[in-house]
Structures are given as structure tokens and as C-alpha cells.
Write an enzyme that holds these catalytic residues in place. Sequence first.
Site, PDB file in Angstrom:
ATOM      1  N   LYS A  16      29.040 -32.498 -41.509  1.00 35.02           N
ATOM      2  CA  LYS A  16      28.935 -31.353 -40.581  1.00 35.02           C
ATOM      3  C   LYS A  16      28.104 -30.249 -41.215  1.00 35.02           C
ATOM      4  CE  LYS A  16      30.187 -27.128 -39.078  1.00 35.02           C
ATOM      5  NZ  LYS A  16      30.257 -25.851 -39.804  1.00 35.02           N
ATOM      6  N   THR A  55      26.237 -17.136 -35.865  1.00 43.91           N
ATOM      7  CA  THR A  55      26.126 -18.527 -36.302  1.00 43.91           C
ATOM      8  C   THR A  55      27.100 -19.430 -35.550  1.00 43.91           C
ATOM      9  OG1 THR A  55      27.576 -17.857 -38.063  1.00 43.91           O
ATOM     10  CG2 THR A  55      25.259 -18.183 -38.645  1.00 43.91           C
ATOM     11  N   LYS A 115      31.199 -20.744 -47.050  1.00 44.85           N
ATOM     12  CA  LYS A 115      30.613 -20.990 -48.367  1.00 44.85           C
ATOM     13  C   LYS A 115      29.096 -20.834 -48.302  1.00 44.85           C
ATOM     14  CE  LYS A 115      34.279 -24.249 -49.434  1.00 44.85           C
ATOM     15  NZ  LYS A 115      34.626 -25.659 -49.583  1.00 44.85           N
ATOM     16  N   LYS A 123      36.817 -20.027 -35.002  1.00 43.21           N
ATOM     17  CA  LYS A 123      36.180 -18.847 -35.601  1.00 43.21           C
ATOM     18  C   LYS A 123      37.026 -18.277 -36.730  1.00 43.21           C
ATOM     19  CE  LYS A 123      33.209 -17.378 -31.848  1.00 43.21           C
ATOM     20  NZ  LYS A 123      32.896 -16.347 -30.853  1.00 43.21           N
ATOM     21  N   GLY A 124      36.408 -18.068 -37.872  1.00 45.52           N
ATOM     22  CA  GLY A 124      37.112 -17.486 -39.012  1.00 45.52           C
ATOM     23  C   GLY A 124      37.906 -18.511 -39.815  1.00 45.52           C
ATOM     24  N   SER A 178      34.109 -13.435 -45.816  1.00 42.07           N
ATOM     25  CA  SER A 178      33.857 -14.532 -44.880  1.00 42.07           C
ATOM     26  C   SER A 178      34.379 -15.826 -45.472  1.00 42.07           C
ATOM     27  CB  SER A 178      32.345 -14.679 -44.642  1.00 42.07           C
ATOM     28  OG  SER A 178      32.059 -15.914 -44.013  1.00 42.07           O
ATOM     29  N   ALA A 179      34.920 -16.679 -44.605  1.00 39.35           N
ATOM     30  CA  ALA A 179      35.396 -17.992 -45.067  1.00 39.35           C
ATOM     31  C   ALA A 179      34.223 -18.925 -45.361  1.00 39.35           C
ATOM     32  CB  ALA A 179      36.293 -18.612 -44.003  1.00 39.35           C
ATOM     33  N   ARG A 182      36.068 -24.477 -43.366  1.00 41.09           N
ATOM     34  CA  ARG A 182      35.459 -25.759 -42.978  1.00 41.09           C
ATOM     35  C   ARG A 182      36.512 -26.875 -42.892  1.00 41.09           C
ATOM     36  NH1 ARG A 182      30.682 -27.314 -46.814  1.00 41.09           N
ATOM     37  NH2 ARG A 182      30.291 -25.095 -46.462  1.00 41.09           N
ATOM     38  N   ASP A 210      33.095  -9.265 -41.986  1.00 40.36           N
ATOM     39  CA  ASP A 210      33.042 -10.702 -41.761  1.00 40.36           C
ATOM     40  C   ASP A 210      31.547 -11.022 -41.584  1.00 40.36           C
ATOM     41  OD1 ASP A 210      33.776 -13.343 -40.945  1.00 40.36           O
ATOM     42  OD2 ASP A 210      33.480 -12.714 -38.858  1.00 40.36           O
ATOM     43  N   LEU A 211      31.175 -12.278 -41.685  1.00 38.12           N
ATOM     44  CA  LEU A 211      29.756 -12.634 -41.541  1.00 38.12           C
ATOM     45  C   LEU A 211      29.456 -13.223 -40.158  1.00 38.12           C
ATOM     46  CD1 LEU A 211      26.905 -13.226 -42.773  1.00 38.12           C
ATOM     47  CD2 LEU A 211      27.838 -15.416 -43.519  1.00 38.12           C
ATOM     48  N   ASP A 212      30.036 -14.396 -39.897  1.00 40.14           N
ATOM     49  CA  ASP A 212      29.727 -15.110 -38.654  1.00 40.14           C
ATOM     50  C   ASP A 212      30.266 -14.339 -37.452  1.00 40.14           C
ATOM     51  OD1 ASP A 212      28.502 -17.455 -39.833  1.00 40.14           O
ATOM     52  OD2 ASP A 212      30.487 -17.998 -40.549  1.00 40.14           O
ATOM     53  N   LYS A 227      42.122 -16.734 -43.519  1.00 45.10           N
ATOM     54  CA  LYS A 227      42.521 -15.794 -42.468  1.00 45.10           C
ATOM     55  C   LYS A 227      43.445 -16.537 -41.517  1.00 45.10           C
ATOM     56  CE  LYS A 227      37.905 -13.777 -42.762  1.00 45.10           C
ATOM     57  NZ  LYS A 227      36.609 -13.540 -42.121  1.00 45.10           N
ATOM     58  N   GLU A 257      35.349  -7.261 -37.780  1.00 46.09           N
ATOM     59  CA  GLU A 257      35.635  -8.664 -37.456  1.00 46.09           C
ATOM     60  C   GLU A 257      35.358  -8.995 -35.994  1.00 46.09           C
ATOM     61  OE1 GLU A 257      36.614 -11.681 -37.978  1.00 46.09           O
ATOM     62  OE2 GLU A 257      37.107 -11.696 -40.104  1.00 46.09           O
ATOM     63  N   ASP A 258      35.016 -10.256 -35.740  1.00 42.29           N
ATOM     64  CA  ASP A 258      34.832 -10.699 -34.345  1.00 42.29           C
ATOM     65  C   ASP A 258      35.924 -11.676 -33.913  1.00 42.29           C
ATOM     66  OD1 ASP A 258      33.844 -12.788 -36.060  1.00 42.29           O
ATOM     67  OD2 ASP A 258      33.034 -13.727 -34.257  1.00 42.29           O
TER      68      ASP A 258
END
Length: 216
Positions: free
Chosen positions: A77, A16, A118, A44-45, A115-116, A48, A8-10, A146, A170-171
Site C-alpha cells: 500500500k 493526502t 511515517k 483518518k489519523g 502526524s501518524a 498504517r 497534524d499533516l494529512d 490517536k 486537526e482535521d
Amino acid sequence: MKKGFIFDLDGVITDTAKFHYIAWKDLAQSLGITIDEAFNETLKGISRMDSLDKILAYGQRENDFTLAEKEALAQKKNDEYVKLLADLSETDLLPGVHDFLAQAKEHNIPCSIASASKNAPMILEKLGVLDFFGHIVDPETLKKGKPDPEIFIKAAECIGVVPNDAIGFEDAQAGIEGIKAAGMYAVGISATETLAGADLQVTSMTELDIEQLLTI
Ligand code: G6P
Ligand code: MG
């Protein structure tokens, strides 16, 4: 032996969440909705548009906007979010991430991003780690977000690894559920939340031993 890593990224590669929070909080405020950090946890996850829907439902304003208006709100946003990321650099990598990716490269373990976001390619570029990843799943191509396993299955496929041979990092709770539903080994990374269902939970990537993980 495990043969591929899916990240995952964030919240895993970089933090972020605080920037997402500021941007969502400002947008929600402009609509007369107040969100707090506990509510932000539930975003989270989440993509948008789904995040916007959750915020509108939370403020009981889910029926007040057309699709075009919602798209404009999501864009607003994102414009603020991207501005907040302007100074993102290698120093914003979470502890242990660079080392872990470098070790994966040494072991010839392919890595991909599930990651969700974009904004993932732009963020990875700013962090200076884009080249470590063989593939970044484009969230636009997904039917479901997710906790559906689709994104993790695609991320494994794109680096030529079967789910059973992959480890997902994953977080977020929704992410752990997705990784497990995909049939992968799930590593949860969080210092604050207990991630139910994770096969292993650490507070940061510095705690991970790559050799040990590969033999799981
Ligand atoms: C990640 C974050 C979410 C965010 C989503 C979409 O999954 O955890 O908080 O809403 O990506 O990100 P984007 O950058 O496309 O708005
Ligand atoms: Mg995350």
C-alpha cells in the site's frame, strides 16, 4: 498567551487523504474487500498498520494473514501511496497554510508536527515547508496512536511548550480527541465533518486570525 502550534499533516497541511484512499482501495480490492469514501473517513489519523487491521476486519479477513504477510501488504500500500505523491509540490499546500506558518515564524511561535504518517518528513520537504517546523514526532516512537494524547504531548515537549500553552490543529475526530486529552486548545479544520469537542472549527486555515489565537 499561547506559545506553540502543533499540526497534524494529512488533511491540515495538505490533502493526502485522496491518495491514501486510492492506495487502500486498490489493496483492499486485491483482497476481495470493497471500501468506500465513508469507510475511508474512519481511517483518518489512524496508523498504517491499524488502518490495514480495520480494513481486514471490515472484510472479515482479520484472521487470514500472518504478521509478516500483513507487513508486506502495508508495504505494498505504501509503495503505491508514495508513487501517487511523486508530483506533490508547494501548490498542494491547503489554502492559508503557507501564510499561517509564515506568520507563526514572524511571531516566533515554534511549530511541530504530530502526524501518524511515517512519510511526514518527505511530504513536508516536497511541499517546501519543512523548515517551518522545529520538530516532527517520529510515529515509530509512540506506544499508542490517536486518539491517545501521547503524540501531541511529545510534539509540545519537543518544542519546549507545555500542553496548556499549545494549540493543536486537526482535521480528524481522533485527532481532536487526542489534542483535548493532552490538555490543549483544539482547532478543527474541516469543510465536511463536524468535529465534536473542538474549541473552534473552521473550514480552512484562511479563516484563522493568528493574533486572536495567540491571546486565547
Ligand atoms: C495519517 C493519515 C492516515 C494514515 C497515517 C499513516 O494519520 O491520516 O490516513 O494512515 O497518517 O500514514 P503513513 O504515511 O505512515 O502510511
Ligand atoms: Mg489528518
